[in-house]
Structure formats: C-alpha cells, structure tokens
Design a protein around this motif. Sequence first.
Motif, PDB file in Angstrom:
ATOM      1  N   ILE A 240       0.889  -0.825  -0.133  1.00  0.00           N
ATOM      2  CA  ILE A 240       0.111   0.236  -0.128  1.00  0.00           C
ATOM      3  C   ILE A 240       0.496   0.940   0.222  1.00  0.00           C
ATOM      4  O   ILE A 240       2.194   1.618   0.788  1.00  0.00           O
ATOM      5  CB  ILE A 240      -0.883   0.149   0.912  1.00  0.00           C
ATOM      6  CG1 ILE A 240      -1.781  -1.224   0.729  1.00  0.00           C
ATOM      7  CG2 ILE A 240      -1.531   1.240   1.249  1.00  0.00           C
ATOM      8  CD1 ILE A 240      -2.854  -1.074   2.324  1.00  0.00           C
ATOM      9  N   GLU A 244      -2.336   6.000  -0.318  1.00  0.00           N
ATOM     10  CA  GLU A 244      -3.496   5.441   0.888  1.00  0.00           C
ATOM     11  C   GLU A 244      -3.445   4.861   2.894  1.00  0.00           C
ATOM     12  O   GLU A 244      -4.457   5.497   3.122  1.00  0.00           O
ATOM     13  CB  GLU A 244      -3.607   3.656   0.125  1.00  0.00           C
ATOM     14  CG  GLU A 244      -4.008   4.006  -1.121  1.00  0.00           C
ATOM     15  CD  GLU A 244      -4.059   2.303  -1.991  1.00  0.00           C
ATOM     16  OE1 GLU A 244      -5.228   1.231  -0.604  1.00  0.00           O
ATOM     17  OE2 GLU A 244      -3.054   1.879  -1.594  1.00  0.00           O
ATOM     18  N   HIS A 247      -4.836   8.231   4.622  1.00  0.00           N
ATOM     19  CA  HIS A 247      -6.568   8.213   4.359  1.00  0.00           C
ATOM     20  C   HIS A 247      -7.002   8.156   5.474  1.00  0.00           C
ATOM     21  O   HIS A 247      -7.207   7.830   7.039  1.00  0.00           O
ATOM     22  CB  HIS A 247      -7.432   6.682   3.867  1.00  0.00           C
ATOM     23  CG  HIS A 247      -8.608   6.191   4.004  1.00  0.00           C
ATOM     24  ND1 HIS A 247      -9.180   7.130   2.757  1.00  0.00           N
ATOM     25  CD2 HIS A 247      -9.273   5.559   4.719  1.00  0.00           C
ATOM     26  CE1 HIS A 247     -10.474   6.524   3.269  1.00  0.00           C
ATOM     27  NE2 HIS A 247     -10.533   6.043   3.886  1.00  0.00           N
ATOM     28  N   ARG A 285      -8.289   3.196  -6.201  1.00  0.00           N
ATOM     29  CA  ARG A 285      -9.715   3.397  -4.883  1.00  0.00           C
ATOM     30  C   ARG A 285      -9.592   4.077  -4.564  1.00  0.00           C
ATOM     31  O   ARG A 285      -8.703   5.794  -4.860  1.00  0.00           O
ATOM     32  CB  ARG A 285      -8.308   2.237  -4.251  1.00  0.00           C
ATOM     33  CG  ARG A 285      -8.571   1.168  -4.811  1.00  0.00           C
ATOM     34  CD  ARG A 285      -7.500   0.236  -3.726  1.00  0.00           C
ATOM     35  NE  ARG A 285      -7.173  -1.062  -4.071  1.00  0.00           N
ATOM     36  CZ  ARG A 285      -6.157  -1.657  -5.470  1.00  0.00           C
ATOM     37  NH1 ARG A 285      -5.880  -0.198  -6.017  1.00  0.00           N
ATOM     38  NH2 ARG A 285      -6.072  -2.590  -5.608  1.00  0.00           N
ATOM     39  N   VAL A 287      -9.808   7.918  -2.200  1.00  0.00           N
ATOM     40  CA  VAL A 287      -8.692   7.696  -0.677  1.00  0.00           C
ATOM     41  C   VAL A 287      -9.009   9.445   0.125  1.00  0.00           C
ATOM     42  O   VAL A 287      -9.899  10.182  -1.071  1.00  0.00           O
ATOM     43  CB  VAL A 287      -7.730   7.724  -1.029  1.00  0.00           C
ATOM     44  CG1 VAL A 287      -7.073   6.563  -1.083  1.00  0.00           C
ATOM     45  CG2 VAL A 287      -7.611   8.758  -1.898  1.00  0.00           C
TER      46      VAL A 287
END
Length: 470
Positions: A240, A244, A247, A285, A287
């Motif tokens: 990761i 991320e 976050h 993704r 975030v």
Amino acid sequence: MSYSVLIVEDEPVLARNMHTYLERHGIGCQLAASGEEGLELLEAERPDVVLLDHNLPGKTGLAVLRLMREREPNLPVVMATGHGSEQVAVDAMRAGAYDYLIKPVSLHQLKQVLDRAVQQQRQAQELRHLRAGSAVTLPEGQGIAALVGDSAPMQRLRGRLRQLVEADAQMTDGFAPAVLIGGETGTGKELVARALHFEGPRRNGPFVEINCAGLPSQLVESELFGHERGAFTDARERRIGLVEAAHGGTLFLDEVGELELATQAKLLKLLEDHQVRRLGSVRARTVDVRVLVATNRSLETMVKEGRFRDDLYFRLGTLKVNLPPLRQRQGDVTQLALLFLARSARRYGKGPLVFSAEALQRMEAHNWPGNVRELANTVEQCAMLAGDPVIEADDLPLPVALEAGFAGVAPLNTDPLPTSLPDAERRLLLSALERNRWNVTQAARALGISRDTMRYRIDKFDLREGGPAV
C-alpha cells in the motif's frame, strides 16, 4: 458522491451487474465471491461501505458480518439475501448491519442505500472529530502557536492559517482542496503543514510526509501509490502506498517540484478524482486524504520551462501559503534565538545561557540565507561549545563582516576585473575563505553552497591558506 464499495456476492452475473452500474456512477467497486475473500479485501482495500450477501459458500454472511464489525467497527455494512425472513433481518441488525435488503433489489435502490450509508458514516466521523476536538492535546510544537514571531509577516501568516483551518472544519463533502506552501529553504514549511493538520478536523488521522527529493525518481511513484505483486522486478508482494496510508488524514509532499511529469499526472488524478491506482493494478481506489505540498522553487517558472504540468500548477494554486524569509521578519531573530538557546542548553545539560547585547545585534544584522534552520543550527552550535554562561559576538559561527550581496564575501571592485569565468569563480571562493578565516563551513554558508561543493572547488582551484591571491 464518490466512494468505494466492497461487494461480497457469490452469484457472478448479479455481482457483475452491480459492479457495472455502480462504476458507471463513479463508485469504485471490488468484488469477492466468498466471505473469506471479502475479509481479505477488507484489509487490503479499506472500502467505505460493504454490500454483503447472506448466503455464501464457507462462512455465512452473518459470521462474516460479525468479523467485519470487529475489525472495522465504524464501517457500514449492508446485508442482502434472496431468502428473506424476519428472523434473518433481526439477526443482521443485531450483528451491526446498517441496513437489510431482500433480492431482487433494483440497482437504483441499491445505490440509494449505499449513498445514505456512506453519507451518515462520514457525518458521524465528523461529529466524533468535533466532540473530541476539545479533548485533543496538540503534540508539542505542532500547532499554529509553534510558528514563533511577532513581526507583521508572521501575524499575517498565522491569520491565514486560522482561516484555512476554519474553512476546512466547515466542509461537508470531506474532500478538502490542496494547499501549496511556498517559501525559501529553512523558513518552516513543514511546521506550517503540521499546523494545518493538527489544528484541523483531520487531527486524529495520520500525518504522512514524504520528501520528493529524498527518493530516487524510480521509487517515488511506488512509494506514493503502492504496487501489486509482480508489478516490477522486485515487487515480491503487494504494498500500500503512502497516499492510501494517509486515508482519513493528511499527505504532505515536500519538494513537489522534484516529481517527474508522469508522477505529476497521477498526483493531478488524485486531486481531481480522489482516486489512486497502484502500480500493476487495473482498479482505482477512492481515498479521503488532504494533500499539502511545499516547494522552495518557482513552479510558475518550471511550467514555462515545461518541467511542471500547468494543469497541476493551477490545481495546486487554489490555496497558497507563502512563508516570509527571516530577513523580512524584523525583531523575530532575537525572539527565536533566545527560544533555541534555552532548548539547546537543556539538550546539552548546560546551565542557563544568554547572548550578549553585541551578539544579538550581530544576529539581527545577519542576512540569514538559510533562514530559521540556519539560525537554529547556529544557536545549537553556540550552546554546545559554550564555556561561559554569556555567549559573546565572537563566539557566533557567523562571517566576520557582512557585505551587500553575498554575506561575508569581500567586494571585488578594488581588484582588476577577472579575465575569465573560472578566474572570477576563483576570486570569489578565495574572498569568502579569507573573510571567514579559512573556515570552510562558514565560507560555504556565505556563498550559499554545500560544504562538499566548497571542498571540491577548493581542490579544483588548488586554493591554500597563505597561497598566492591570484
């Protein structure tokens, strides 16, 4: 509203239909065909909401729900099943499900439920931040108060930061705009970034910092955005990225002007869509991260030279904070010097130390090309070497004389003009060394170059103390 959803559904056709519909509306989706796979993706993807089927192979939906609630107590989970009963609904709600849907459910209704779950979860998170705000103690030296100085430029800076913090607290969608922090080297850009984080509503979230100039260019993208296993030769496992990892908090990118154009494009994507894609991955993704960037370079000049993307520059330029150099902060040098001296005296186990009036006058008169960082290092050196409680002007590791232009460099207008560029460079180096009594560190500081560079140029021109002047 943009967010990510984890769909745990063992019927592939239904799962694909949900995936297609939701992604068409800007919602990032991850699919899992079993409860065990869903729990793995929960750890890896950190979705904003979960859609969980009740009838799954292996672990049942209720068992998976209980495990998810243990790992992520605040994560909303919507349960769905094709064999509804009152008892199953009761069990699901008791286990912590946000809502319960009976198949077949329309995709439009599904999106409404997921939207509502994410919105309420974000509002609850904000409420927790506000309630905890009065009880949160700022880490020492991390708030706006850590920006010491009573000069007019510093008062304006603190006022600007308070405005940004107040505006951040009033935002409703959770996606705060980026802030561009500008200023010369050593002015305290990291302190400003930390003040914005620890004074704002994200204070309970992570503060992740990366110096873009401190990593090889080939590693910056992987550090920021992460990678999948096998994305490149040494990628032996999924990782990761720092985006991320930040976050729910703040990502601080120092020396952002050092990013390559390809990485700048990914950063722009993050700022516009709040999404990140790991190297080697086909999925983006969502975030929730506040991005702060800092630079001591002119990004506008870099844009004109084609070394910085203009669209990223304009995106970053929405909110700007410019730090004043120390030479423009009249009266702050003495205040900072006394503060640094007290800290350094405690650090080195010295008794109370003071500067003489002449020493303070000399420090106020110095140009401080390295700004607050140079002042702090100078004071620490004085405290470390102090043999008496009073530090005199001669104890300061500063150039003996201060001239216009380069501090501590003798003017060249009394000598014949140099006949070539190397000759001019040699005279400038020699002048700086003589003015600083052949102290290489001080001469390098006066010229604004590193000590290693100074050593290299001394060897290049074969400069020796007591040697010929020309």
